[in-house]
Design an enzyme around this catalytic site. Sequence first.
Site, PDB file in Angstrom:
ATOM      1  N   CYS A  75     -11.900   5.206   9.650  1.00  0.00           N
ATOM      2  CA  CYS A  75     -10.487   5.026   9.896  1.00  0.00           C
ATOM      3  C   CYS A  75      -9.670   5.677   8.427  1.00  0.00           C
ATOM      4  CB  CYS A  75      -9.848   3.894  10.239  1.00  0.00           C
ATOM      5  SG  CYS A  75     -10.766   3.428  11.817  1.00  0.00           S
ATOM      6  N   ASP A  76      -8.440   6.374   8.644  1.00  0.00           N
ATOM      7  CA  ASP A  76      -7.571   6.612   7.938  1.00  0.00           C
ATOM      8  C   ASP A  76      -6.090   6.799   8.327  1.00  0.00           C
ATOM      9  OD1 ASP A  76      -7.519   6.894   4.635  1.00  0.00           O
ATOM     10  OD2 ASP A  76      -6.109   8.101   5.322  1.00  0.00           O
TER      11      ASP A  76
END
Length: 199
Positions: A75-76
């Site tokens: 995730c980012d």
Amino acid sequence: MSTTLILASASQIRNTLLRNAAVKTEVQPARIDEEMIKASLEAEGARPRDLADALAEFKARKISEKNPGRLVLGCDQVAELGGVVLSKPRDAAEAVAQLLAMSGKTHRLLSAAVIYEDGKPLWRHVGVVRLRMRDLSTDYIESYVSRNWDSICHAVGAYKLEEEGVRLFSKIDGDYFNVLGLPLTELLSYLILRGDLEI
């Protein structure tokens, strides 16, 4: 969920969201040079959305290569104001400057998630939230940063909506989970379709 999802992130919030949704998780943070990757992609003219997606993919791929046969979630989150990517503030002065730049304007939060298995991407999604910040005085912003620095120093955009940061905004369009950094509804739908989660 019979299988355990590896979360390639040290984010306590993402882990809590998954666990609260009864998704078994194991945390293995990916150590990547985010600033170098970001600088390289920006030099190539990557859009903020592509930047968030690429960083999530780098994390998922790195941990997937070490865990054959396992599902890995990378995730980012990126904040974008008028086409400019806002990073996590390096110090309180930078946090104040970011918030002053966003004051009275609408910016976007882009929350990317990518699932890998055996070093290959299976699924990806980028959730978008539009946030309208109130017109804020410099004094208020400085006092907000001073009061909340320990909490917001690792937050994209220098605020946390789940805390006092909610007072900064007059309008929010989008999924709250994306604000927290995880397109949770879409992720759960994918895991249900795969048969990893019962419904």
